[in-house]
Write a protein that holds these residues in place. Sequence first.
Motif, PDB file in Angstrom:
ATOM      1  N   ARG A   1      -3.347   3.263   6.226  1.00  0.00           N
ATOM      2  CA  ARG A   1      -3.943   2.808   4.963  1.00  0.00           C
ATOM      3  C   ARG A   1      -4.906   3.835   4.396  1.00  0.00           C
ATOM      4  NH1 ARG A   1      -3.678  -2.293   7.379  1.00  0.00           N
ATOM      5  NH2 ARG A   1      -5.750  -2.093   8.281  1.00  0.00           N
TER       6      ARG A   1
ATOM      7  N   TYR B   1      -2.186   1.147  11.602  1.00  0.00           N
ATOM      8  CA  TYR B   1      -2.162   0.824  10.178  1.00  0.00           C
ATOM      9  C   TYR B   1      -3.494   1.137   9.494  1.00  0.00           C
ATOM     10  CZ  TYR B   1       2.421  -1.415  10.541  1.00  0.00           C
ATOM     11  OH  TYR B   1       3.756  -1.660  10.726  1.00  0.00           O
TER      12      TYR B   1
ATOM     13  N   HIS C   1       0.823  -1.218   0.000  1.00  0.00           N
ATOM     14  CA  HIS C   1       0.000   0.000   0.000  1.00  0.00           C
ATOM     15  C   HIS C   1       0.857   1.269   0.000  1.00  0.00           C
ATOM     16  CE1 HIS C   1      -3.705  -2.229   0.606  1.00  0.00           C
ATOM     17  NE2 HIS C   1      -3.184  -2.836   1.643  1.00  0.00           N
TER      18      HIS C   1
ATOM     19  N   THR D   1      -4.188   5.184   0.681  1.00  0.00           N
ATOM     20  CA  THR D   1      -5.036   4.692  -0.407  1.00  0.00           C
ATOM     21  C   THR D   1      -6.238   5.561  -0.741  1.00  0.00           C
ATOM     22  OG1 THR D   1      -6.398   3.336   1.093  1.00  0.00           O
ATOM     23  CG2 THR D   1      -4.400   2.319   0.189  1.00  0.00           C
TER      24      THR D   1
END
Length: 288
Positions: free
Chosen positions: A212, A208, A13, A216
């Motif tokens: 993320r 996380y 990612h 993203t």
Amino acid sequence: MELKVTRYEVDDHGIATVWFHRPGRGNSWTNLMNTEYRWIMDTLDRDPEVRVVVLTGSGNQFCVGADTKALNFYTTSEDDYADTVDASAAAQPGTGVNPEFETDVIWQWGLRVPVIAAVNGACAGIAAAITSFCDLRFAAEGIKFTTSTPRLGLPAEYGLSWILPRIVGLTHAADILYTGRVVYSEELLQMGFLNGLFPRETLMEEVYKVARMIATQVSPASVTSAKRQMYAELLHLEPRRAIDDSKELIGHFMRQNDFREGIAAYNEHRPPRFGAPIIDPAVATGGS
């Protein structure tokens, strides 16, 4: 560079994780760790695949501060402290954005990527400063945080006297800096120092999740611009200038591909596919 007291990895990612890695010594800080940390962060900041960095410690500690052997050395040495920690020959991450950021610890503000501190264990001394100059801070429950310096006969170090009042307010900062007492993570959350507090066993999972989202779901160019706007405006304290500058930036970003993609993704009810991040440190803003 061969890494001996740090380590890092990057996932699919674009989330980089960096560890202070001296678990047998509480991940205590040394000149070598400083050199390696600078090199890692400079490398990651130049990598277009990296969108966010998570900073944590190996084992059960974050970083307990300066290595005690180094502290003992200074009790008898006549060497000037600034000379012994001169990092001018090391990597210089975060340069080219603002001259105020081109020194120890605060260079993290000059990075294009946001840095998230995941404080998984004791955080003391210089580690308190490093954490304070991260962009986001999360900690495990029951973690001990201390500046240590007043109990060692030292002043507030590495900009803590500047940054702590801006994070937790003057009253809390005076308490932390004058007493050097141990402050637990639960109290740090109440003070506003932390963005979140989690059980130790779920800390990294929760961190996380945030990483993320940044990696993203948002434009990397927008994140870099917001980071540079926020810290620049924290220095000049001119609200009209902040608004006028932001209007110019809005006009610039509306001509970029990320804006068109963001609107298209919103209208089509799908995740956005944003372009590459800003890599050139001389470019304070801009799109892909």
